[in-house]
Design an enzyme around this catalytic site. Structure first.
Site, PDB file in Angstrom:
ATOM      1  N   GLU A 193      66.731  -3.338 -34.582  1.00 23.59           N
ATOM      2  CA  GLU A 193      68.064  -3.677 -35.092  1.00 23.59           C
ATOM      3  C   GLU A 193      68.093  -3.620 -36.611  1.00 23.59           C
ATOM      4  OE1 GLU A 193      69.585  -7.300 -33.397  1.00 23.59           O
ATOM      5  OE2 GLU A 193      69.374  -6.534 -31.357  1.00 23.59           O
ATOM      6  N   ASN A 215      67.626 -16.971 -19.947  1.00 23.77           N
ATOM      7  CA  ASN A 215      68.699 -15.995 -20.074  1.00 23.77           C
ATOM      8  C   ASN A 215      68.425 -14.821 -19.131  1.00 23.77           C
ATOM      9  OD1 ASN A 215      70.539 -14.017 -20.919  1.00 23.77           O
ATOM     10  ND2 ASN A 215      69.362 -13.551 -22.765  1.00 23.77           N
ATOM     11  N   CYS A 267      68.856 -12.995 -26.763  1.00 27.74           N
ATOM     12  CA  CYS A 267      67.936 -14.108 -26.977  1.00 27.74           C
ATOM     13  C   CYS A 267      66.786 -13.724 -27.908  1.00 27.74           C
ATOM     14  CB  CYS A 267      67.424 -14.653 -25.649  1.00 27.74           C
ATOM     15  SG  CYS A 267      66.751 -13.421 -24.543  1.00 27.74           S
ATOM     16  N   HIS A 268      66.554 -12.425 -28.086  1.00 26.65           N
ATOM     17  CA  HIS A 268      65.512 -11.981 -29.017  1.00 26.65           C
ATOM     18  C   HIS A 268      65.882 -12.311 -30.465  1.00 26.65           C
ATOM     19  CE1 HIS A 268      68.333  -8.590 -28.672  1.00 26.65           C
ATOM     20  NE2 HIS A 268      68.002  -8.303 -29.925  1.00 26.65           N
ATOM     21  N   TYR A 320      66.300 -21.986 -33.028  1.00 32.09           N
ATOM     22  CA  TYR A 320      66.658 -22.872 -31.915  1.00 32.09           C
ATOM     23  C   TYR A 320      67.381 -24.106 -32.450  1.00 32.09           C
ATOM     24  CZ  TYR A 320      63.524 -19.951 -29.161  1.00 32.09           C
ATOM     25  OH  TYR A 320      62.933 -18.882 -28.551  1.00 32.09           O
TER      26      TYR A 320
END
Length: 163
Positions: free
Chosen positions: A159, A124, A132-133, A102
Site C-alpha cells: 500500500e 475479522n 485489519c493489516h 489497537y
C-alpha cells in the site's frame, strides 16, 4: 436453506479462500491462517461462482495491481458479535496506506481494552477487504495478524509503494 459458494484466489502472498452466499461475501481467508473459516467449518459449499465471488476476485485483482478499489461494489456480510461488527466497521474507515493502533481503535470506540479490540480484529473474516493489516501495536510495531506477520508487512509495504 442457505446455499454457500466457495472459490480459491491465488494472490502474490498466498492462496485465499473466498466464501459467499446469496446475500454477500462472508469470508476471505489465507488458507493456513488462524481462525480459518471460523463459524463455517461444517458447511458444504458449491465450488462455483456467484456474483459476490466474481466481484471479490475483481476487487482483489485491482488491489494487488496497486490500486485502491472501493468497497462499494461489494456486499460484505461478515458475521460476528455486535462488538466485533463495530470494530470491523471502524477498520473499513482506516485509509489506504495508513495505520492505527489497537489503542487508537479502543479509544474511538470508547472501549477500555485494546486487548478486546485485538481479539475482534484477529477474528475479522474478510482479510484485506476489511483492512485489519492496517492495525499496529502500541509503539507502531507489527503484531497480531491472523495471516502471519510476513503477510501483514507485505500488505503494508504494498500500500505504501502504491501511494
Amino acid at each position: 436453506m442457505t446455499v454457500f459458494y466457495q472459490t480459491t484466489y491465488s494472490s502474490p502472498i498466498g492462496d485465499l479462500s473466498l466464501l459467499a452466499d446469496e446475500e454477500g461475501l462472508l469470508g476471505v481467508w489465507f488458507l493456513e491462517q488462524r481462525y480459518f473459516q471460523r463459524g463455517y467449518e461444517e458447511i458444504l459449499a458449491l465450488e462455483e461462482d456467484n456474483r459476490h465471488l466474481i466481484a471479490a476476485r475483481k476487487w482483489l485483482d485491482a488491489y494487488f495491481k496497486g490500486e485502491n478499489p472501493s468497497l462499494s461494489a461489494l456486499s460484505l456480510c461478515p458475521r460476528g458479535t455486535a462488538f466485533q461488527q463495530r470494530v470491523w466497521q471502524l477498520l473499513q474507515d482506516i485509509p489506504y496506506g495508513e495505520t492505527l493502533t489497537y489503542g487508537d481503535i479502543a479509544q474511538r470506540l470508547n472501549c477500555p481494552s485494546a486487548q478486546a479490540v485485538g481479539g475482534a480484529v484477529g477474528k475479522n473474516p474478510l482479510s484485506i477487504m476489511i483492512p485489519c493489516h492496517r492495525v499496529l501495536g502500541s509503539r507502531g510495531h507489527l503484531t497480531g495478524y491472523a495471516g502471519g506477520l510476513d503477510r501483514k508487512n507485505w500488505l503494508l509495504a504494498h500500500e505504501q509503494s502504491a501511494i
